[in-house]
Design an enzyme around this catalytic site. Structure first.
Site, PDB file in Angstrom:
ATOM      1  N   GLU A 105       0.832  -1.218   0.000  1.00  0.00           N
ATOM      2  CA  GLU A 105       0.000   0.000   0.000  1.00  0.00           C
ATOM      3  C   GLU A 105       0.864   1.264   0.000  1.00  0.00           C
ATOM      4  OE1 GLU A 105      -2.535  -1.417   3.336  1.00  0.00           O
ATOM      5  OE2 GLU A 105      -4.186  -0.722   2.083  1.00  0.00           O
ATOM      6  N   GLU A 125      -4.424  -9.151   3.504  1.00  0.00           N
ATOM      7  CA  GLU A 125      -5.216  -8.831   4.707  1.00  0.00           C
ATOM      8  C   GLU A 125      -6.411  -9.756   4.883  1.00  0.00           C
ATOM      9  OE1 GLU A 125      -3.911  -6.693   2.629  1.00  0.00           O
ATOM     10  OE2 GLU A 125      -3.005  -5.043   3.739  1.00  0.00           O
TER      11      GLU A 125
END
Ligand code: NAI
Length: 700
Positions: A105, A125
């Site tokens: 990210e 995730e």
């Protein structure tokens, strides 16, 4: 500068390096350090561009998950992203090793991404029951389009650099010198007439789906089909879809909200528990780094039946050459035909290439002569489940195998110490219990005999990991951890039917609990004749199961079992014939039939299994409650969102479980309900099972 992040300048390029071994997690110091370094680069008039990279073996493994569930400390990961993204000088992420989760990210907030050819990128995730919570669900769709973004985010699997370049996550793949190439790339961006736009400002990749989201929605539905009650995969889709109609900053805030909501929920807690449990399972007392595994460059498998074939495939898939030994050529041909067919199916499905199939098949050879396997480093026996047959095989192996070879049995129930006694080298003998289909199922129970030497266990652990299994070390007892608990789970199945539940009622309670199949559908799939034959050999009976087999109803393979399958094996239909049989048997046995609730079904199946788990812990057959969870998640499809039976039991409340076990024990007299001492102790102390085992109060 914070110690975890270093700053250096080479000509006009500032190099910001994260140094937080082992995986350069974005803990507080790293977040703070990166922001400070970016500020410094921004302020330095001699610097025109920045390279962000990781020290040591990797770019970054992402957020520091030990911070999850604690009070957040500013700056947050989104703050780091905003700082990188709003730099007036281009920032290039130079990725080696892996860029996972928050690591990827942050790189998405840079203006360019370059990686080594062997680097891996992922937003995993979802595997912790979460969504990417630092802009991943908004920036990735803007970079590669929402459908491709879902392909990365929903399964959460790593993407190699080549593929990442193809889909557009990476701008470049580096040559020999990542840092040099990254600097050159950054200088190019700085010299360009137009400053590269930040992903927050890019809308072009979203336009098609904005006009018509139907293809995106259909793709999302396919990807989440197997979510089986898990919230996170659906939340990933919701978050990505926000990119279509929610302004960027608002979407980031909502993404964060969803992330935090999931993080505080039961499923993510369970999945994080499993993440740590899997790592914990590798820690075996007496087996530390000093115990070197033996080298396994060649293996042999005895028996080419259901399990032998699957185990040989698992080894070949993991790069280990295997010789399969059978009794005769006919058995070899039968076994090899199944293996060939399995590989062909994988090629047809596109999961492996034809070349890869041929490479794997090339690692397999066959024989009927023990001399041909004498120089194997490891033999795994998978012959019939009969002690007399196994003993003959191990006697023979002891005669021919080279010194130092490891001798493993895939037995489901038999005493590994007894088997070891057939050899003059019991220290080299252990159980390696695979699960069917062995080329697919992840669980590997490593059965440690009384005399098994530590380096033999270390070898099985290392090999298990090499071939993609999740190994758990267990002790010797009838059925080890998994099958022993399964027996307790099944102990009341017949009684439930006789007392009034239908097979479909019981199976439905299991589906509602989160299992993908109930015990009766599972029995029909596996074949009811197997249990029937075992019962006959042990002089045991089961009123309904026996009657079904006597009527030739062996399950799916005969088109009828607890259900009937006239419209195909996937279409189990309740059968009035079975209902009548159950009613008749109940009458014969004088059992009054009544309505049975789903709660009762859970209490009489899942609770005994937890109770048996506690006994297994008392006896030291499993080292820790979390090992049992790993066994059940990876070998028996226990619902992931519940974290395994022992974790779930603690969440459900041990005191309540003990109380219900006592109730059913009083009512039925069945010993599976008699609460284990450990369970009672933990319930009384209000502690976790692990603390009760350690004999101390839970302080957490
Ligand atoms: P299977 O009946 O499919 O295969 C056994 C194979 O061993 C046959 O091909 C047979 O020809 C061969 N064989 C028998 N005696 C032999 C000998 N003396 N020398 C060489 N080959 C010999 O049985 P399956 O299901 O593969 O089970 C094998 C072992 O794996 C058993 O111990 C079983 O308990 C265990 N196991 C089975 C699981 C299952 O789901 N089927 C799961 C986990 C373990």
């Amino acid at each position: 500068m914070a110690g975890d992040v270093t700053y250096s300048v080479d000509g006009a390029v500032a190099v910001v390096t994260i140094n937080n071994p082992p995986v350069n997690a974005f803990g507080f110091d790293v977040r703070h350090g990166v922001i400070e370094a970016m500020n410094r680069a921004e302020a330095d008039p001699d610097v025109t561009c920045v390279v962000l990279t990781g020290g040591g073996r990797t770019f970054s493994g992402g957020a520091d998950i030990t911070e999850f569930g604690k009070t957040p400390r500013e700056p947050s990961l989104p703050d780091v992203n905003t700082r990188c993204e709003t730099m007036s000088k281009p920032v290039v992420a130079a990725i080696h090793g892996f860029a996972f989760g928050g690591g990827l990210e942050v790189s998405l907030s840079c203006h360019g991404r370059i990686a080594t050819a062997d680097a891996k990128l992922a937003l995993p995730e979802v595997k912790l029951g979460l969504i990417p919570g630092a802009g991943g669900t908004q920036r990735l769709p803007r970079l590669i389009g929402p459908e491709a973004a879902l392909d990365v985010i929903v399964p959460g699997n790593p993407v190699g650099a080549k593929k990442a370049l193809e889909v557009g996550i990476l701008d470049r793949v580096a040559g020999e010198d990542l840092l040099a190439d990254a600097k050159a790339f950054a200088l190019e961006l700085a010299a360009a007439d137009e400053k590269p736009s930040a992903l927050r400002d890019r809308e072009d990749r979203l336009e098609a789906a904005r006009r018509d989201p139907s293809a995106l929605d259909a793709h999302a539905a396919t990807l989440t089909k197997k979510a089986r009650g898990l919230e996170a995969p659906l939340a990933c889709v919701r978050a990505v879809r926000m990119a279509l109609d929610t302004p960027f900053d608002e979407a980031l805030a909502k993404e964060r909200e969803i992330f935090i909501e999931l993080m505080n929920g039961d499923q993510s807690k369970a999945q994080r528990h499993l993440f740590f449990a899997e790592r914990e399972a590798n820690k075996i007392p007496g087996i530390d780094r000093d115990v070197r595994p033996r080298k396994v460059s060649k293996a042999a498998v005895i028996g080419a039946g259901t399990m032998g074939g699957g185990i040989a495939m698992a080894l070949a898939n993991g790069g280990v050459p295997v010789t399969i030994l059978e009794m005769n050529q006919e058995a070899i041909d039968r076994g090899m035909a199944v293996i060939q067919r399995n590989y062909d199916t994988s090629v047809k499905r596109g999961s492996i290439s034809a070349e890869e199939r041929d490479r794997r098949l090339g690692r397999l050879s066959t024989t009927t002569d023990y001399n041909d396997i004498a120089d194997a480093d490891l033999v795994i026996e998978a012959v019939f489940e009969e002690m007399s047959v196994k003993k003959v095989v191990f006697g023979k192996l002891d005669e021919v195998m080279k010194p130092g070879a490891i001798l493993a049995s895939n037995t489901s129930y038999l005493d590994v110490d007894d088997i070891a006694q057939m050899t003059k080298r019991p220290a080299d003998v252990l159980g390696m219990h695979f699960f069917s289909p062995a080329n697919v199922m992840k669980l590997l129970e490593i059965v440690r005999g009384k005399e098994t030497s530590p380096d033999v266990i270390a070898t099985a652990l290392a090999l298990g990991k090499q071939i993609g299994k999740v190994p758990v070390v267990v002790g010797v007892c009838h059925g080890f951890v998994g099958n022993r608990m399964l027996s307790s789970r099944s102990a009341e199945n017949e009684s439930l039917l006789l007392e009034g539940a239908s097979p479909a009622d019981v199976d439905k309670a299991f589906l509602d609990f989160g299992f993908s199949m109930g015990p009766f559908a599972m029995g029909d799939l596996a074949g009811l004749d197997i249990g029937w034959r075992t019962r006959k050999s042990l002089g045991q009976t089961a009123a309904i199961g026996d009657a079904l087999c006597e009527a030739g109803r062996f399950g799916q393979k005969t088109g009828k079992g607890f259900y009937s399958y006239e419209d195909g094996p996937r279409d189990a239909k309740p059968d009035p014939w079975v209902d009548a049989l159950i009613a008749e048997k109940a009458k014969e046995l004088g059992v009054n039939r009544r309505n049975i609730s789903a709660d009762e079904i859970v209490e009489r199946t899942i609770y005994p299994m937890i109770n048996e788990g506690a006994r297994i812990l008392e006896e030291g057959i499993a080292l820790r409650p979390s090992d049992i969870d790993i066994v059940w998640i990876n070998g028996y499809a226990f619902p992931i969102g519940k974290g395994g039976p022992m974790f779930w039991a603690e969440q459900a409340g041990l005191e309540h479980i003990v109380e219900r076990l006592e109730f059913w024990h009083g009512k039925t007299g069945n010993p599976v309900f008699e609460p284990a001492a450990l369970l009672r102790k933990a319930a009384k102390e209000g502690s976790s099972l692990a603390s009760a085992m350690a004999g101390k109060d839970d302080v957490a």
